[in-house]
Design an enzyme around this catalytic site. Structure first.
Site, PDB file in Angstrom:
ATOM      1  N   ASP A  31      -0.700 -45.092  46.054  1.00  0.00           N
ATOM      2  CA  ASP A  31       0.117 -45.175  44.839  1.00  0.00           C
ATOM      3  C   ASP A  31       1.220 -44.117  44.933  1.00  0.00           C
ATOM      4  O   ASP A  31       0.984 -43.024  45.446  1.00  0.00           O
ATOM      5  CB  ASP A  31      -0.775 -44.874  43.621  1.00  0.00           C
ATOM      6  CG  ASP A  31      -0.206 -45.379  42.302  1.00  0.00           C
ATOM      7  OD1 ASP A  31      -0.894 -46.181  41.641  1.00  0.00           O
ATOM      8  OD2 ASP A  31       0.916 -44.965  41.929  1.00  0.00           O
ATOM      9  N   ASN A  32       2.413 -44.445  44.432  1.00  0.00           N
ATOM     10  CA  ASN A  32       3.477 -43.432  44.461  1.00  0.00           C
ATOM     11  C   ASN A  32       3.565 -42.667  43.133  1.00  0.00           C
ATOM     12  O   ASN A  32       4.451 -41.823  42.957  1.00  0.00           O
ATOM     13  CB  ASN A  32       4.833 -44.052  44.822  1.00  0.00           C
ATOM     14  CG  ASN A  32       5.347 -44.990  43.756  1.00  0.00           C
ATOM     15  OD1 ASN A  32       4.723 -45.154  42.706  1.00  0.00           O
ATOM     16  ND2 ASN A  32       6.487 -45.615  44.018  1.00  0.00           N
ATOM     17  N   ALA A  73       0.176 -52.604  42.893  1.00  0.00           N
ATOM     18  CA  ALA A  73       1.404 -51.824  42.730  1.00  0.00           C
ATOM     19  C   ALA A  73       2.594 -52.752  42.492  1.00  0.00           C
ATOM     20  O   ALA A  73       3.011 -53.477  43.391  1.00  0.00           O
ATOM     21  CB  ALA A  73       1.646 -50.989  43.984  1.00  0.00           C
ATOM     22  N   THR A 116       0.530 -63.260  37.771  1.00  0.00           N
ATOM     23  CA  THR A 116       0.778 -63.287  36.327  1.00  0.00           C
ATOM     24  C   THR A 116       1.067 -64.669  35.774  1.00  0.00           C
ATOM     25  O   THR A 116       1.614 -65.534  36.470  1.00  0.00           O
ATOM     26  CB  THR A 116       1.971 -62.366  35.990  1.00  0.00           C
ATOM     27  OG1 THR A 116       2.346 -62.553  34.618  1.00  0.00           O
ATOM     28  CG2 THR A 116       3.191 -62.669  36.837  1.00  0.00           C
ATOM     29  N   TYR A 140      10.831 -60.904  36.660  1.00  0.00           N
ATOM     30  CA  TYR A 140       9.453 -60.458  36.883  1.00  0.00           C
ATOM     31  C   TYR A 140       8.593 -61.624  37.359  1.00  0.00           C
ATOM     32  O   TYR A 140       7.928 -61.547  38.407  1.00  0.00           O
ATOM     33  CB  TYR A 140       8.871 -59.847  35.599  1.00  0.00           C
ATOM     34  CG  TYR A 140       7.385 -59.619  35.697  1.00  0.00           C
ATOM     35  CD1 TYR A 140       6.852 -58.862  36.743  1.00  0.00           C
ATOM     36  CD2 TYR A 140       6.507 -60.176  34.772  1.00  0.00           C
ATOM     37  CE1 TYR A 140       5.478 -58.673  36.857  1.00  0.00           C
ATOM     38  CE2 TYR A 140       5.143 -59.988  34.880  1.00  0.00           C
ATOM     39  CZ  TYR A 140       4.636 -59.242  35.925  1.00  0.00           C
ATOM     40  OH  TYR A 140       3.280 -59.064  36.037  1.00  0.00           O
ATOM     41  N   HIS A 188       3.632 -52.933  24.872  1.00  0.00           N
ATOM     42  CA  HIS A 188       2.601 -53.943  24.622  1.00  0.00           C
ATOM     43  C   HIS A 188       2.039 -53.853  23.204  1.00  0.00           C
ATOM     44  O   HIS A 188       1.922 -52.768  22.633  1.00  0.00           O
ATOM     45  CB  HIS A 188       1.476 -53.815  25.653  1.00  0.00           C
ATOM     46  CG  HIS A 188       1.933 -54.146  27.037  1.00  0.00           C
ATOM     47  ND1 HIS A 188       2.208 -53.182  27.968  1.00  0.00           N
ATOM     48  CD2 HIS A 188       2.219 -55.331  27.618  1.00  0.00           C
ATOM     49  CE1 HIS A 188       2.625 -53.769  29.077  1.00  0.00           C
ATOM     50  NE2 HIS A 188       2.650 -55.073  28.889  1.00  0.00           N
ATOM     51  N   LEU A 189       1.676 -55.012  22.705  1.00  0.00           N
ATOM     52  CA  LEU A 189       1.307 -55.125  21.297  1.00  0.00           C
ATOM     53  C   LEU A 189       0.136 -54.217  20.887  1.00  0.00           C
ATOM     54  O   LEU A 189       0.272 -53.423  19.945  1.00  0.00           O
ATOM     55  CB  LEU A 189       0.977 -56.600  20.986  1.00  0.00           C
ATOM     56  CG  LEU A 189       0.555 -56.861  19.545  1.00  0.00           C
ATOM     57  CD1 LEU A 189       1.679 -56.544  18.562  1.00  0.00           C
ATOM     58  CD2 LEU A 189       0.104 -58.319  19.382  1.00  0.00           C
ATOM     59  N   PHE A 207       7.678 -59.305  16.138  1.00  0.00           N
ATOM     60  CA  PHE A 207       8.871 -59.949  16.700  1.00  0.00           C
ATOM     61  C   PHE A 207       8.853 -61.458  16.452  1.00  0.00           C
ATOM     62  O   PHE A 207       8.446 -62.239  17.303  1.00  0.00           O
ATOM     63  CB  PHE A 207       8.976 -59.660  18.200  1.00  0.00           C
ATOM     64  CG  PHE A 207       9.133 -58.202  18.535  1.00  0.00           C
ATOM     65  CD1 PHE A 207       9.867 -57.352  17.715  1.00  0.00           C
ATOM     66  CD2 PHE A 207       8.558 -57.662  19.678  1.00  0.00           C
ATOM     67  CE1 PHE A 207      10.013 -56.002  18.018  1.00  0.00           C
ATOM     68  CE2 PHE A 207       8.704 -56.313  20.004  1.00  0.00           C
ATOM     69  CZ  PHE A 207       9.427 -55.482  19.161  1.00  0.00           C
TER      70      PHE A 207
HETATM   71  N1  UFG Z   1       4.942 -57.978  19.990  1.00  0.00           N
HETATM   72  C1  UFG Z   1       5.349 -57.666  18.701  1.00  0.00           C
HETATM   73  N2  UFG Z   1       5.686 -56.367  18.443  1.00  0.00           N
HETATM   74  C2  UFG Z   1       5.625 -55.369  19.369  1.00  0.00           C
HETATM   75  C3  UFG Z   1       5.206 -55.712  20.688  1.00  0.00           C
HETATM   76  C4  UFG Z   1       4.863 -57.027  20.951  1.00  0.00           C
HETATM   77  O1  UFG Z   1       5.435 -58.520  17.823  1.00  0.00           O
HETATM   78  O2  UFG Z   1       5.975 -54.228  19.062  1.00  0.00           O
HETATM   79  C5  UFG Z   1       4.562 -59.363  20.275  1.00  0.00           C
HETATM   80  C6  UFG Z   1       5.427 -59.985  21.367  1.00  0.00           C
HETATM   81  O3  UFG Z   1       6.602 -60.498  20.823  1.00  0.00           O
HETATM   82  C7  UFG Z   1       4.469 -61.046  21.916  1.00  0.00           C
HETATM   83  C8  UFG Z   1       3.085 -60.422  21.741  1.00  0.00           C
HETATM   84  O4  UFG Z   1       3.255 -59.386  20.784  1.00  0.00           O
HETATM   85  O5  UFG Z   1       4.553 -62.190  21.131  1.00  0.00           O
HETATM   86  C9  UFG Z   1       2.533 -59.823  23.011  1.00  0.00           C
HETATM   87  O6  UFG Z   1       3.518 -58.966  23.565  1.00  0.00           O
HETATM   88  P1  UFG Z   1       3.224 -57.976  24.782  1.00  0.00           P
HETATM   89  O7  UFG Z   1       4.490 -57.239  25.052  1.00  0.00           O
HETATM   90  O8  UFG Z   1       1.989 -57.191  24.495  1.00  0.00           O
HETATM   91  O9  UFG Z   1       2.858 -58.952  25.965  1.00  0.00           O
HETATM   92  P2  UFG Z   1       3.718 -60.171  26.581  1.00  0.00           P
HETATM   93  O10 UFG Z   1       3.010 -61.412  26.134  1.00  0.00           O
HETATM   94  O11 UFG Z   1       5.149 -60.064  26.301  1.00  0.00           O
HETATM   95  O12 UFG Z   1       3.565 -59.845  28.111  1.00  0.00           O
HETATM   96  C10 UFG Z   1       2.535 -60.345  28.862  1.00  0.00           C
HETATM   97  C11 UFG Z   1       2.325 -59.418  30.064  1.00  0.00           C
HETATM   98  C12 UFG Z   1       3.489 -59.533  31.013  1.00  0.00           C
HETATM   99  C13 UFG Z   1       3.739 -60.986  31.333  1.00  0.00           C
HETATM  100  C14 UFG Z   1       4.010 -61.751  30.061  1.00  0.00           C
HETATM  101  C15 UFG Z   1       4.282 -63.214  30.315  1.00  0.00           C
HETATM  102  O13 UFG Z   1       2.184 -58.063  29.648  1.00  0.00           O
HETATM  103  O14 UFG Z   1       3.194 -58.824  32.195  1.00  0.00           O
HETATM  104  O15 UFG Z   1       2.862 -61.656  29.233  1.00  0.00           O
HETATM  105  O16 UFG Z   1       4.981 -63.760  29.234  1.00  0.00           O
HETATM  106  F1  UFG Z   1       4.820 -61.126  32.120  1.00  0.00           F
END
Ligand code: UFG
Length: 329
Positions: A31-32, A73, A116, A140, A188-189, A207
């Site tokens: 890992d870096n 990674a 993914t 991505y 992340h949520l 969102f």
């Molecule tokens: N969300 C909110 N408010 C926040 C953060 C997230 O409403 O502050 C919502 C997002 O809009 C989404 C859900 O919560 O509807 C989940 O969001 P995340 O950012 O936790 O996760 P994602 O679904 O966007 O991302 C995941 C993986 C990524 C992958 C992606 C594919 O973490 O690696 O799914 O769509 F690429």
């Protein structure tokens, strides 16, 4: 087996390292530390190095007589990949290329790839099976799809045996509360909602609440990080020279953003104020796995089936580590 874990200081990688050790494997973490945490790696296991350093990887593989590689990674933020695609083509695509080239020198021919759901793009039909066409809509997802295709070609030409595990939404933490999610910045949520519960943020911004879903918010399939780790271990036992296993890792259950927030309210006992904000560009309304193939091919069944059981472990981590790995004991 002797396993090299790239990205073993990261979120999913570090949980997998722990499970590998518990199962009696010998582990080297490569890992870096650009996004991972040395504190997440048991002492003595870390080799600090770049994926671009093919010679270093090859000598590590040889010296430590590595049998198989688990490749975590990578960068994994959709928004960042749109703004700075060079990071994703450089680290995810080129980095993986260097890794699999380095594996050829000592003849290491087994690899488990962290892939993914983002490789599917925005399919309309739910749940998403592995037969769904892969049409990524961001760099991505595309970068991971390219890596999957590289592995196909290396399997065909050089006899690589691999598994590409397509995670849905990785979540949760070690129930003991000493390993968990620590991203900076956090996007992340679940971690963000729990930061509200800790008083580190005033509210959670939802969102978009006008999606075509029952409560108007996006639906995701949250899968526990230890269940992901278990799937990696199961895949390791099933790698076949010249062949690739590709399967989804999800629970098959979808939860809306509002349902996740409610689960966090229930687990933390905190009111967690929420406010609706505009949609986040690139968010598909619903992503839920058809998880049957992983059951069939890997004998894998997720142990954490409900969002409450997942949030409970995430809360154990965030509550005891409000500053992540930087938290003072
Ligand atoms: N969300 C909110 N408010 C926040 C953060 C997230 O409403 O502050 C919502 C997002 O809009 C989404 C859900 O919560 O509807 C989940 O969001 P995340 O950012 O936790 O996760 P994602 O679904 O966007 O991302 C995941 C993986 C990524 C992958 C992606 C594919 O973490 O690696 O799914 O769509 F690429």
């Amino acid at each position: 087996m002797r396993i090299l874990v790239t990205g073993g200081a990261g979120y999913v990688g570090s949980h997998c390292v722990r499970e590998l050790l518990a199962a009696g494997h010998e582990v080297t973490v490569y890992d870096n530390l650009s996004r991972g945490h040395a504190a997440a790696v048991p002492s003595g296991l870390l080799v600090e190095g770049e994926l671009s350093d093919e010679r270093r990887i090859a000598s590590t593989l040889t010296e430590r007589r590595i049998d198989a590689v688990m490749h975590f990674a990578a960068f994994a933020l959709v928004g960042e990949s749109v703004a700075e695609p060079h990071l994703y083509y450089g680290n995810n695509v080129l980095g993986s290329f260097h890794l699999i080239e380095a594996m050829r020198t000592p003849g290491v021919s087994k690899l488990v790839l962290s892939s993914t759901t983002a490789t599917y793009g925005t399919p309309e039909k739910m749940p998403i099976a592995e037969t769904t066409p892969q049409q990524p809509i961001n760099p991505y997802g595309f970068s991971k799809l390219v890596v999957e295709r590289m592995l196909d070609d290396y399997a065909h030409a050089y006899g690589l045996g691999f598994a590409a595990l397509r995670y849905f939404n990785a979540a949760g933490a070690s129930p003991v509360g000493d390993l968990g999610e620590d991203h900076d910045p956090e996007s992340h949520l679940i971690p963000i909602v729990l930061q509200v519960a800790l008083g580190q943020r005033a509210k959670i911004m939802i969102f978009g609440d006008d999606y075509p879903t029952p409560d108007g918010t996006c639906i995701r399939d949250y899968v526990h990080v230890l269940d992901l780790a278990a799937a990696h271990l199961a895949a390791l036992d099933r790698l076949t020279p010249g062949r690739g296993i590709k399967c989804n890792l999800g629970t098959g259950r979808g939860y809306s953003v509002k349902q996740v927030i409610d689960a966090c309210r229930q687990i933390t006992g905190h009111a967690i104020p929420a406010e609706t904000a505009p949609r986040r560009p690139g968010d598909p309304p619903e992503l839920v796995a058809d998880a049957r193939l992983a059951r069939e091919l890997l004998g894998w069944t997720p142990q954490y089936e409900t969002i409450e059981s997942i949030v409970e472990t995430a809360w154990a981590w965030h509550r005891s580590h409000p500053q992540g790995y930087a938290t003072k004991a």
